[in-house]
Design a protein around this motif. Structure first.
Motif, PDB file in Angstrom:
ATOM      1  N   GLU A 138       0.823  -1.215   0.000  1.00 10.67           N
ATOM      2  CA  GLU A 138       0.000   0.000   0.000  1.00 10.67           C
ATOM      3  C   GLU A 138       0.853   1.260   0.000  1.00 10.67           C
ATOM      4  O   GLU A 138       0.604   2.197  -0.738  1.00 10.67           O
ATOM      5  CB  GLU A 138      -0.923  -0.011   1.227  1.00 10.67           C
ATOM      6  N   THR A 139       1.874   1.296   0.864  1.00  5.22           N
ATOM      7  CA  THR A 139       2.694   2.502   1.024  1.00  5.22           C
ATOM      8  C   THR A 139       4.047   2.402   0.330  1.00  5.22           C
ATOM      9  O   THR A 139       4.745   3.417   0.195  1.00  5.22           O
ATOM     10  CB  THR A 139       2.944   2.774   2.516  1.00  5.22           C
ATOM     11  N   LEU A 140       4.441   1.190  -0.066  1.00  2.02           N
ATOM     12  CA  LEU A 140       5.751   0.897  -0.661  1.00  2.02           C
ATOM     13  C   LEU A 140       6.908   1.126   0.315  1.00  2.02           C
ATOM     14  O   LEU A 140       8.066   1.233  -0.098  1.00  2.02           O
ATOM     15  CB  LEU A 140       5.982   1.704  -1.945  1.00  2.02           C
ATOM     16  N   GLU A 141       6.597   1.191   1.611  1.00  2.00           N
ATOM     17  CA  GLU A 141       7.654   1.240   2.616  1.00  2.00           C
ATOM     18  C   GLU A 141       8.237  -0.162   2.780  1.00  2.00           C
ATOM     19  O   GLU A 141       7.514  -1.166   2.665  1.00  2.00           O
ATOM     20  CB  GLU A 141       7.117   1.740   3.956  1.00  2.00           C
ATOM     21  N   VAL A 142       9.540  -0.233   3.027  1.00  2.00           N
ATOM     22  CA  VAL A 142      10.198  -1.528   3.202  1.00  2.00           C
ATOM     23  C   VAL A 142      10.672  -1.676   4.639  1.00  2.00           C
ATOM     24  O   VAL A 142      10.941  -0.685   5.331  1.00  2.00           O
ATOM     25  CB  VAL A 142      11.379  -1.691   2.224  1.00  2.00           C
ATOM     26  N   TYR A 143      10.808  -2.936   5.086  1.00  2.00           N
ATOM     27  CA  TYR A 143      11.142  -3.226   6.471  1.00  2.00           C
ATOM     28  C   TYR A 143      12.190  -4.343   6.528  1.00  2.00           C
ATOM     29  O   TYR A 143      12.235  -5.216   5.663  1.00  2.00           O
ATOM     30  CB  TYR A 143       9.891  -3.641   7.255  1.00  2.00           C
TER      31      TYR A 143
END
Length: 238
Positions: A197-202
């Protein structure tokens, strides 16, 4: 005078007894001081030195953001499809392979649909990395086992070739890790978690054990060459 007995003056006897008591007390005092010194040494903090692994020097070679694997639409990439999902996935950074965790069910055009409670089981092996995914979308839960062989190394050239100048620093940051100086070098795990959804990576490096990604709880466990990842959809009750 009886030869069987030796007479000692009272004052001399007292001095002898006092001397013996003083010697005993001095010995006990020395013993206590020695123990306290040893305890202090044992409790003293010894700084632990760590070797930091970073990728700040990586430079993107992508000139057109449309060619970026994460935020663009390169040929043969499934990311444009997965970006329609309000859920999580795993990216294999060496080969740009994407795995949906299956926390929600979607149709072929990326529209969320109801699930009848069935459990999905998928297994894939690519580039010496094996993925086994068990997911139940109706319950918003997934269990993934990933086996990474010892000879797998992060391909930094592949990162520079496939990620734009905006996405590359974010991925490089979650790949950072460290290990104790003197220990065997800890290789970078070429995987990361992504929020479609946000294209944030972890990070999926082995010093993380769990974190929230919006309404999702992700838990990690590392056993030898295996990574066990559990994910749950836990929205706030209204």
């Amino acid at each position: 005078m009886d030869d069987k007995y030796i007479r000692i003056r009272k004052d001399i006897l007292c001095k002898i007894i006092i001397s013996i008591v003083i010697i005993i007390l001095a010995g006990l005092l020395v013993f206590q001081i020695h123990n306290r010194i040893e305890e202090k040494k044992a409790n003293e903090y010894t700084p632990v030195e760590y070797v930091d692994i970073t990728y700040e020097d990586l430079k993107s070679k992508v000139t057109d953001k449309e060619d970026c694997f994460i935020c663009g639409s390169p040929e043969m990439s499934l990311m444009p499809y997965y970006r329609k999902f309000d859920t999580l996935g795993i990216i294999s950074l060496n080969d740009c392979y994407v795995i949906d965790l299956g926390l929600k069910a979607y149709d072929e055009v990326g529209k969320e649909m109801s699930d009848e409670g069935s459990t999905s089981i998928r297994s894939t092996s690519l580039d010496n990395v094996k993925y086994t995914v068990h997911s139940t979308a109706s319950r918003g839960m997934a269990d993934i086992e990933i086996t990474v062989t010892e000879d797998v190394r992060l391909d930094t050239k592949n990162l520079e070739k496939n990620l734009c100048s905006d996405c590359l620093p974010k991925v490089a940051e979650v790949l950072e890790h460290s290990y104790k100086k003197g220990d065997e070098k800890k290789e970078t795990i070429p995987l990361c978690l992504i929020d479609f959804e946000t294209l944030e990576v972890y990070s999926m490096q082995d010093f993380y054990r769990g974190y929230f990604v919006r309404d999702y709880w992700v838990q990690l466990d590392f056993i030898d060459d295996k990574i066990e990842l559990e994910a749950f959809y836990l929205p706030v009750r209204e």
